[in-house]
Scaffold this motif. Sequence first.
Motif, PDB file in Angstrom:
ATOM      1  N   ASP A 294       0.767  -1.202  -0.012  1.00  0.00           N
ATOM      2  CA  ASP A 294      -0.123  -0.072   0.114  1.00  0.00           C
ATOM      3  C   ASP A 294       0.925   1.196  -0.025  1.00  0.00           C
ATOM      4  O   ASP A 294       1.986   1.277   0.242  1.00  0.00           O
TER       5      ASP A 294
ATOM      6  N   ALA B 127       0.668   5.493   0.903  1.00  0.00           N
ATOM      7  CA  ALA B 127      -0.031   6.565   1.694  1.00  0.00           C
ATOM      8  C   ALA B 127       0.746   7.920   1.530  1.00  0.00           C
ATOM      9  O   ALA B 127       1.941   8.054   1.495  1.00  0.00           O
TER      10      ALA B 127
ATOM     11  N   ASN C  74      -1.494  -2.708   4.826  1.00  0.00           N
ATOM     12  CA  ASN C  74      -2.411  -1.629   4.426  1.00  0.00           C
ATOM     13  C   ASN C  74      -2.342  -0.347   5.580  1.00  0.00           C
ATOM     14  O   ASN C  74      -1.675  -0.493   6.562  1.00  0.00           O
TER      15      ASN C  74
ATOM     16  N   GLN D  87      -3.473   4.095   6.333  1.00  0.00           N
ATOM     17  CA  GLN D  87      -4.450   5.355   6.234  1.00  0.00           C
ATOM     18  C   GLN D  87      -3.923   6.319   6.995  1.00  0.00           C
ATOM     19  O   GLN D  87      -3.841   6.151   8.493  1.00  0.00           O
TER      20      GLN D  87
ATOM     21  N   SER E 115      -7.092  -5.374   4.079  1.00  0.00           N
ATOM     22  CA  SER E 115      -7.247  -3.947   3.728  1.00  0.00           C
ATOM     23  C   SER E 115      -8.349  -3.117   4.415  1.00  0.00           C
ATOM     24  O   SER E 115      -9.513  -4.056   4.633  1.00  0.00           O
TER      25      SER E 115
ATOM     26  N   ALA F  78     -10.560   0.958   5.373  1.00  0.00           N
ATOM     27  CA  ALA F  78     -10.825   2.210   5.201  1.00  0.00           C
ATOM     28  C   ALA F  78     -11.384   2.895   6.285  1.00  0.00           C
ATOM     29  O   ALA F  78     -12.214   1.918   6.925  1.00  0.00           O
TER      30      ALA F  78
ATOM     31  N   ASP G 287      -7.401  -3.882  -1.878  1.00  0.00           N
ATOM     32  CA  ASP G 287      -7.604  -2.451  -1.210  1.00  0.00           C
ATOM     33  C   ASP G 287      -9.071  -1.878  -1.640  1.00  0.00           C
ATOM     34  O   ASP G 287      -9.877  -2.326  -2.463  1.00  0.00           O
TER      35      ASP G 287
ATOM     36  N   GLU H   9     -11.024   1.873  -0.963  1.00  0.00           N
ATOM     37  CA  GLU H   9     -10.739   3.433  -0.944  1.00  0.00           C
ATOM     38  C   GLU H   9     -11.990   4.226  -1.087  1.00  0.00           C
ATOM     39  O   GLU H   9     -13.086   3.897  -1.668  1.00  0.00           O
TER      40      GLU H   9
ATOM     41  N   ASN I 179     -13.247  11.958  -0.979  1.00  0.00           N
ATOM     42  CA  ASN I 179     -13.106  12.336   0.333  1.00  0.00           C
ATOM     43  C   ASN I 179     -14.448  12.893   0.831  1.00  0.00           C
ATOM     44  O   ASN I 179     -14.571  13.141   2.166  1.00  0.00           O
TER      45      ASN I 179
ATOM     46  N   THR J  56      -4.141   4.810  -3.560  1.00  0.00           N
ATOM     47  CA  THR J  56      -4.660   5.967  -2.804  1.00  0.00           C
ATOM     48  C   THR J  56      -4.858   7.071  -3.686  1.00  0.00           C
ATOM     49  O   THR J  56      -4.193   7.163  -4.892  1.00  0.00           O
TER      50      THR J  56
ATOM     51  N   TYR K 291     -11.665  11.842  -9.155  1.00  0.00           N
ATOM     52  CA  TYR K 291     -11.917  10.468  -8.749  1.00  0.00           C
ATOM     53  C   TYR K 291     -12.517   9.939  -9.873  1.00  0.00           C
ATOM     54  O   TYR K 291     -13.465   8.971  -9.783  1.00  0.00           O
TER      55      TYR K 291
END
Length: 365
Positions: free
Chosen positions: A75, A77, A150, A152, A197, A199, A258, A260, A263, A329, A364
Amino acid sequence: MFFMKNLIKIKQSIFKGVIKPKIFLILFAFIFSSLAFAATLTVTWLDGRIPGGNANCTSFDGDPLNQDSTEDPMDVAFSTDGLMVFSANKSQDINARSVGNLSMNRLGTAFDMTTVKNSDCDDLDAFRINVATGGTYTNGDGELHRKLENMQVVDGGKKFFIMDINGELARFDLSTPNEFDTFTYVGKLSFSNEKDSFAISRDGRKVFTLNSTANAPTVTTFSLPGPYDVSSKSETHQVNLTTLGLELNDGSDDFGRDIEFNNTGSAMFVLMANDTFDGSKLPFSFIHQFKLGKNFDVSTAEYVGKYQVADFGNVHSSREGTGKPRGFTFSPDGMKIFIVEIQGNFGGANSVDQINSFQLECPYG
């Protein structure tokens, strides 16, 4: 077409005095946001980097930093200001390498991997997470395994969450935001081994996990007793994404690697990796996109489509840009996506363990 027709109607209403200009701006933003998620990711590869080491430097744990920063990266970040890139690795501490599996390099320009730095010892570091959670260097014990899956960065860089290969999710609080060497280990949440993984919702009250079991892309939602509180968890929802329209590859195994969110939590992205060769190529890995009717509520998810994870640069021409993706990410504005892949060298191409940068056509999407 839908967007243009509605925009015209809203403009007409403004001229008639039905809608005030301020309300128009809100409606415009809402319609534009909805439009942005009507199509799947459209990307352009920008760069692939293996952040370098420095033989004159030592890590937080006193280990030599004479090797590069990625070895089987799972991963990637970034610090909240984009001036540090972190990778969660599996193999930084074996063979010729002898450093922790959490790596850090500073960047000259935020979220620009072409500016990654390693010339000064302040530009790079590595951390043994098993030692950070109470283990010892020699035994490799600790509340987290030394191999990482993973991660964040949350709460304005004040907290790091890191998951190991056993589904253990640790929280670290930082006295200086984004500077991991100022960490305090707070505690952990324990999940089952197949959850590799995760979020976290923007308010820190939900954790989402993705199963890594072959051909079982299951997302589970857990609620926390308070923001980022790792004292306990409660399962509130679970769904196999195939029931929402995610299609698996026939005759080979897909693994959830993963998960995600954008926002706002109105879109969810899931990486399904498949390492099956088609001749000399690896064309079966995809990032699947879902839109959520309610932010960070997977029970309201609808399938949008998928993006074939390909177009990697620095890869031998016979690969046609394919690789073995493991984690990804987004930049905060959603205009870049970063993907780590572990495709081995082939025909002299130095593609292994890269952090790849892609430009998106719109946020995105």
